[in-house]
Write a protein that holds these residues in place. Structure first.
Motif, PDB file in Angstrom:
ATOM      1  N   GLY A   6       7.173 -13.995  -6.805  1.00 37.06           N
ATOM      2  CA  GLY A   6       7.152 -13.639  -5.400  1.00 37.06           C
ATOM      3  C   GLY A   6       6.948 -12.153  -5.222  1.00 37.06           C
ATOM      4  N   THR A   7       7.268 -11.658  -4.047  1.00 43.10           N
ATOM      5  CA  THR A   7       7.097 -10.243  -3.731  1.00 43.10           C
ATOM      6  C   THR A   7       8.370  -9.486  -4.075  1.00 43.10           C
ATOM      7  OG1 THR A   7       5.556 -10.755  -1.944  1.00 43.10           O
ATOM      8  CG2 THR A   7       6.583  -8.577  -1.917  1.00 43.10           C
ATOM      9  N   CYS A   8       8.240  -8.512  -4.950  1.00 43.83           N
ATOM     10  CA  CYS A   8       9.398  -7.790  -5.478  1.00 43.83           C
ATOM     11  C   CYS A   8       9.483  -6.395  -4.870  1.00 43.83           C
ATOM     12  CB  CYS A   8       9.275  -7.687  -6.999  1.00 43.83           C
ATOM     13  SG  CYS A   8      10.640  -6.838  -7.813  1.00 43.83           S
ATOM     14  N   VAL A   9      10.678  -5.977  -4.540  1.00 43.89           N
ATOM     15  CA  VAL A   9      10.900  -4.596  -4.093  1.00 43.89           C
ATOM     16  C   VAL A   9      10.812  -3.690  -5.302  1.00 43.89           C
ATOM     17  CG1 VAL A   9      12.526  -2.998  -3.003  1.00 43.89           C
ATOM     18  CG2 VAL A   9      12.383  -5.372  -2.210  1.00 43.89           C
ATOM     19  N   THR A  10      10.027  -2.647  -5.210  1.00 44.40           N
ATOM     20  CA  THR A  10       9.802  -1.755  -6.343  1.00 44.40           C
ATOM     21  C   THR A  10      10.881  -0.670  -6.424  1.00 44.40           C
ATOM     22  OG1 THR A  10       8.380  -0.339  -4.995  1.00 44.40           O
ATOM     23  CG2 THR A  10       7.311  -2.087  -6.254  1.00 44.40           C
TER      24      THR A  10
ATOM     25  N   ALA B 207       0.825  -1.213   0.000  1.00 47.02           N
ATOM     26  CA  ALA B 207       0.000   0.000   0.000  1.00 47.02           C
ATOM     27  C   ALA B 207       0.857   1.261   0.000  1.00 47.02           C
ATOM     28  CB  ALA B 207      -0.928   0.002   1.213  1.00 47.02           C
ATOM     29  N   LYS B 208       2.080   1.156   0.476  1.00 50.01           N
ATOM     30  CA  LYS B 208       2.996   2.295   0.495  1.00 50.01           C
ATOM     31  C   LYS B 208       3.881   2.320  -0.759  1.00 50.01           C
ATOM     32  CE  LYS B 208       3.013   2.002   5.552  1.00 50.01           C
ATOM     33  NZ  LYS B 208       2.031   3.065   5.770  1.00 50.01           N
ATOM     34  N   GLY B 209       3.625   1.388  -1.667  1.00 51.21           N
ATOM     35  CA  GLY B 209       4.332   1.364  -2.942  1.00 51.21           C
ATOM     36  C   GLY B 209       5.717   0.750  -2.887  1.00 51.21           C
ATOM     37  N   MET B 210       6.079   0.113  -1.779  1.00 51.24           N
ATOM     38  CA  MET B 210       7.450  -0.360  -1.614  1.00 51.24           C
ATOM     39  C   MET B 210       7.680  -1.759  -2.179  1.00 51.24           C
ATOM     40  SD  MET B 210       8.301   1.101   2.203  1.00 51.24           S
ATOM     41  CE  MET B 210      10.078   0.903   2.034  1.00 51.24           C
ATOM     42  N   VAL B 211       6.626  -2.542  -2.276  1.00 51.72           N
ATOM     43  CA  VAL B 211       6.730  -3.883  -2.842  1.00 51.72           C
ATOM     44  C   VAL B 211       5.494  -4.143  -3.697  1.00 51.72           C
ATOM     45  CG1 VAL B 211       8.050  -4.749  -0.863  1.00 51.72           C
ATOM     46  CG2 VAL B 211       5.568  -5.044  -0.908  1.00 51.72           C
ATOM     47  N   GLU B 212       5.611  -5.150  -4.566  1.00 49.31           N
ATOM     48  CA  GLU B 212       4.455  -5.579  -5.332  1.00 49.31           C
ATOM     49  C   GLU B 212       4.601  -7.061  -5.657  1.00 49.31           C
ATOM     50  OE1 GLU B 212       4.394  -3.089  -8.763  1.00 49.31           O
ATOM     51  OE2 GLU B 212       5.970  -4.213  -9.798  1.00 49.31           O
ATOM     52  N   PRO B 213       3.490  -7.787  -5.668  1.00 49.03           N
ATOM     53  CA  PRO B 213       3.570  -9.213  -5.998  1.00 49.03           C
ATOM     54  C   PRO B 213       3.840  -9.401  -7.483  1.00 49.03           C
ATOM     55  CG  PRO B 213       1.282  -8.544  -5.703  1.00 49.03           C
ATOM     56  CD  PRO B 213       2.112  -7.358  -5.353  1.00 49.03           C
ATOM     57  N   ARG B 214       4.678 -10.358  -7.780  1.00 43.81           N
ATOM     58  CA  ARG B 214       4.972 -10.724  -9.171  1.00 43.81           C
ATOM     59  C   ARG B 214       4.559 -12.181  -9.368  1.00 43.81           C
ATOM     60  NH1 ARG B 214       9.105  -7.251 -11.158  1.00 43.81           N
ATOM     61  NH2 ARG B 214       8.488  -5.137 -10.526  1.00 43.81           N
TER      62      ARG B 214
END
Length: 261
Positions: free
Chosen positions: A86-90, A75-82
């Protein structure tokens, strides 16, 4: 009744900085820890975070708590699921740098000079302009709020929570006096920056000069409806704050000879 599993959970959580008597609070602490690690470059943009299972095992917390922590970071834009990765750092450009939690995490360790300069450049752009508008639009209620905050700051000092809150209240009243809803929406971020920088300076014994006179000058300019003086005084106040925070003789790209002697 002896509960070794519960004791192991408490021991691991305490070791890794996650300690709470309420299990529901652990996801907040985990989000904070992961957020600080990302800001501290333990994981770089493009990196894949450990799996949900691995994180749950590392911190001995439930997988639902891990998922909630990841949702908080997303929600803070720091990660997103791929998908299938897995979960990627943006990229940093996607992070909500004005989110009060993110600002707090930035100050959890020693903030670097670039971060400090960026935050105070933002304040130098926004707050002097807000002070100019406040001098034109303030009401008696705004003046009373600023005056009361100044009295508390002078009496309690920034070494107390009451004094620190009064500093935040002063800036909040000024932003409200500007009479601009969009500027007002940034008040939480401005307040968080003010609070965090003050607490960091206190913790490291670099509080610097008495802040009340500079705040009083801003107040008096707004009281007198002197827009240009209010702009200049607020700019001066912010420049003194960043100088004290970095504990340096000068910050070249935030400095003019007439502002910082």
């Amino acid at each position: 009744m002896h509960k070794p599993g519960r004791e192991r959970l408490a021991a691991v959580n305490k070791r890794d900085g996650l300690e709470s008597s309420k299990p529901g609070e652990l996801h907040t602490q985990l989000a904070q820890k992961l957020g600080i690690d990302i800001l501290g470059r333990k994981w770089l943009p493009g990196d894949i975070l450990p799996s949900e299972v691995d994180i749950a095992n590392t911190y001995a917390i439930s997988r639902p708590a891990v998922r909630e922590a990841i949702r908080t970071l997303a929600a803070k834009g720091m990660v997103e699921p791929r998908r299938r990765r897995g979960t990627c750092v943006t990229e940093r450009a996607k992070w909500n740098m004005l989110d009060p939690d993110v600002l707090s995490w930035m100050f959890a360790t020693k903030p670097d000079e670039t971060l400090v300069k960026n935050l105070f450049e933002m304040r130098l752009i926004l707050e002097p302009a807000a002070a100019r508008l406040a001098a034109q639009r303030r009401t008696d209620a705004h003046l009373e709020a600023m005056s009361n905050a100044l009295k508390i700051m002078g009496r309690e000092t920034l070494l107390t929570e009451v004094g620190l809150q009064a500093d935040i209240d002063f800036h909040a009243a000024l932003m409200a006096a500007a009479g601009n809803e969009q500027l007002g929406a940034l008040n939480a971020s401005i307040g968080a920056t003010v609070a965090l920088s003050n607490r960091y300076k206190i913790a490291h014994d670099i509080l610097g000069r008495d802040p009340v006179p500079a705040h009083m000058a801003v107040y008096e300019a707004i009281l007198n409806r002197d827009a240009e003086e209010a702009h200049w005084c607020m700019q001066y106040l912010v420049r003194l704050a960043v100088k004290d925070l970095l504990h340096m003789d000068a910050i070249e790209d935030l400095r003019t000879e007439t502002i910082i002697p």
